[in-house]
Enzyme design. Structure first.
Site, PDB file in Angstrom:
ATOM      1  N   LYS A   1      14.507   6.977   1.553  1.00 58.58           N
ATOM      2  CA  LYS A   1      13.951   6.176   2.647  1.00 58.58           C
ATOM      3  C   LYS A   1      15.037   5.441   3.436  1.00 58.58           C
ATOM      4  O   LYS A   1      14.766   4.843   4.472  1.00 58.58           O
ATOM      5  CB  LYS A   1      12.967   5.133   2.082  1.00 58.58           C
ATOM      6  CG  LYS A   1      11.820   5.699   1.265  1.00 58.58           C
ATOM      7  CD  LYS A   1      10.803   6.375   2.148  1.00 58.58           C
ATOM      8  CE  LYS A   1       9.595   6.923   1.393  1.00 58.58           C
ATOM      9  NZ  LYS A   1       8.743   5.946   0.767  1.00 58.58           N
TER      10      LYS A   1
ATOM     11  N   GLY B   1       1.001   4.881   5.544  1.00 60.58           N
ATOM     12  CA  GLY B   1      -0.290   4.892   4.847  1.00 60.58           C
ATOM     13  C   GLY B   1      -1.399   4.236   5.659  1.00 60.58           C
ATOM     14  O   GLY B   1      -2.523   4.094   5.179  1.00 60.58           O
TER      15      GLY B   1
ATOM     16  N   ALA C   1       8.011   1.326   1.884  1.00 57.33           N
ATOM     17  CA  ALA C   1       8.403   1.476   3.294  1.00 57.33           C
ATOM     18  C   ALA C   1       8.618   2.954   3.577  1.00 57.33           C
ATOM     19  O   ALA C   1       8.861   3.747   2.665  1.00 57.33           O
ATOM     20  CB  ALA C   1       9.679   0.688   3.584  1.00 57.33           C
TER      21      ALA C   1
ATOM     22  N   THR D   1       0.851  -1.198   0.000  1.00 57.15           N
ATOM     23  CA  THR D   1       0.000   0.000   0.000  1.00 57.15           C
ATOM     24  C   THR D   1       0.885   1.245   0.000  1.00 57.15           C
ATOM     25  O   THR D   1       1.984   1.217   0.562  1.00 57.15           O
ATOM     26  CB  THR D   1      -0.905  -0.025   1.250  1.00 57.15           C
ATOM     27  OG1 THR D   1      -1.779  -1.150   1.147  1.00 57.15           O
ATOM     28  CG2 THR D   1      -1.747   1.243   1.381  1.00 57.15           C
ATOM     29  N   GLY D   2       0.386   2.318  -0.631  1.00 54.92           N
ATOM     30  CA  GLY D   2       1.146   3.565  -0.655  1.00 54.92           C
ATOM     31  C   GLY D   2       1.416   3.993  -2.084  1.00 54.92           C
ATOM     32  O   GLY D   2       1.047   3.299  -3.040  1.00 54.92           O
TER      33      GLY D   2
ATOM     34  N   GLU E   1      -0.303  -5.327   6.064  1.00 58.65           N
ATOM     35  CA  GLU E   1       1.010  -5.433   5.402  1.00 58.65           C
ATOM     36  C   GLU E   1       1.921  -6.412   6.130  1.00 58.65           C
ATOM     37  O   GLU E   1       2.630  -7.206   5.498  1.00 58.65           O
ATOM     38  CB  GLU E   1       1.673  -4.045   5.341  1.00 58.65           C
ATOM     39  CG  GLU E   1       1.006  -3.098   4.353  1.00 58.65           C
ATOM     40  CD  GLU E   1       1.523  -1.671   4.431  1.00 58.65           C
ATOM     41  OE1 GLU E   1       1.359  -0.939   3.437  1.00 58.65           O
ATOM     42  OE2 GLU E   1       2.090  -1.282   5.459  1.00 58.65           O
TER      43      GLU E   1
HETATM   44  C1  5RP Z   1       1.550   2.045   4.087  1.00 53.15           C
HETATM   45  C2  5RP Z   1       3.013   1.916   4.078  1.00 53.15           C
HETATM   46  C3  5RP Z   1       3.732   2.439   2.865  1.00 53.15           C
HETATM   47  O1  5RP Z   1       4.388   1.390   2.267  1.00 53.15           O
HETATM   48  C4  5RP Z   1       4.706   3.475   3.284  1.00 53.15           C
HETATM   49  O2  5RP Z   1       3.993   4.484   3.982  1.00 53.15           O
HETATM   50  C5  5RP Z   1       5.435   4.103   2.082  1.00 53.15           C
HETATM   51  O3  5RP Z   1       4.515   4.838   1.330  1.00 53.15           O
HETATM   52  P1  5RP Z   1       4.954   5.618   0.017  1.00 53.15           P
HETATM   53  O4  5RP Z   1       5.348   4.596  -0.989  1.00 53.15           O
HETATM   54  O5  5RP Z   1       3.717   6.392  -0.366  1.00 53.15           O
HETATM   55  O6  5RP Z   1       6.096   6.524   0.401  1.00 53.15           O
HETATM   56  O7  5RP Z   1       3.639   1.407   4.967  1.00 53.15           O
HETATM   57  O8  5RP Z   1       1.007   1.629   5.308  1.00 53.15           O
END
Ligand code: 5RP
Length: 262
Positions: free
Chosen positions: A129, A105, A91, A33-34, A111
């Protein structure tokens, strides 16, 4: 599919595209997700439609499930899949041991369950990251709504004896109301600044009544694919101890990245 992308979105896209190549016919795949995971889902949808890729997916949130169906991916539940060949997810932070903070997210619970039920977890991320020590990103902790303020107080009290620099916890909001997860729970974001012992903290947090799960993923991720704004992708495999780099290039004619190394 990519249009005019910012360097950070290009970085996310190339990481996602490289990871999509790991999906093979017949696989059962967990979809994260994200925003980075959304690129992955779009890339996989394109492979399903244009290359006839056939696989089944277990999404980690209602948002991802909706997008996956929209792009033509066959979606099943984790209980139908039982076990997965591969999970690919984003992540919020990763360190050199590929321990993670996730849950920015709000989907950390599904997850973590999905990634743990997989032979392999691959994280896709832009280079920003990567951290030396986890904790600059607020650590999400999923808690049940009943007595949430008491749970918050117990967490803050517990943090006094932990190797962290900050101790405040804030309830995640969605406008004027608490943010509610797919499981109907709340999220507390712990502002720790630096987590000295992530393994210990992950175990201790989960002992507190009211805590459902925390966003520390310890010894779960096997591979990280790091994307850069110039199209470079670096793949680090913690089990094999390998690091590979190649480059995807932006082709102006069809607005898609193509793999120059192939
Ligand atoms: C959702 C998550 C996402 O993987 C994490 O927040 C990274 O998001 P993005 O790809 O938008 O930077 O853990 O719960």
């Amino acid at each position: 599919m990519t249009g005019d992308l910012s360097p950070i979105d290009k970085a996310k896209f190339v990481a996602a595209k490289r990871a999509a190549d790991m999906v093979e016919d017949g696989m059962r795949v967990g979809l994260g997700t994200g925003s980075t995971a959304a690129w992955l889902v779009r890339c996989l949808g394109e492979m399903v439609r244009e290359q006839g890729l056939r696989f089944t997916a277990v999404p980690t949130s209602s948002r991802t499930a909706e997008l996956a169906r929209e792009v033509g991916i066959s979606v099943i539940s984790l209980d139908e899949a039982k076990w997965l060949d591969l999970t690919i997810d984003g992540a919020d932070e990763f360190d050199e041991d590929l321990n993670l903070i996730k849950g920015g997210g709000g989907a950390l619970l599904q997850e973590k369950i999905v990634a743990t039920a997989s032979d392999q977890m691959v994280v896709i991320a832009d280079a920003g990251k990567e951290v030396e020590t986890l904790g600059a990103f607020p650590l999400p902790v999923e808690i049940i709504p009943f007595g949430w303020q008491t749970t918050q107080a117990m967490i803050e009290e517990t943090l006094v004896s932990m190797d962290v620099l900050g101790r405040s916890a804030t309830l995640r909001m969605n406008g004027d109301a608490p943010f509610v997860t797919d499981e109907g729970n709340y999220i507390l974001d712990l502002h720790l600044k630096r987590i000295g012992n992530a393994r210990q903290l992950a175990m201790v947090l989960n002992q507190i009544p009211g805590v459902v799960e925390n966003g520390l993923f310890i010894d779960i991720c096997d591979t990280v694919i790091i994307g850069y704004g110039d199209g470079t992708v670096e793949t680090r495999d913690i089990n094999e101890g390998t690091v590979e780099q190649d480059k995807l290039d932006f082709v102006e004619t069809d607005n898609l990245f193509t793999d120059l190394a192939d």
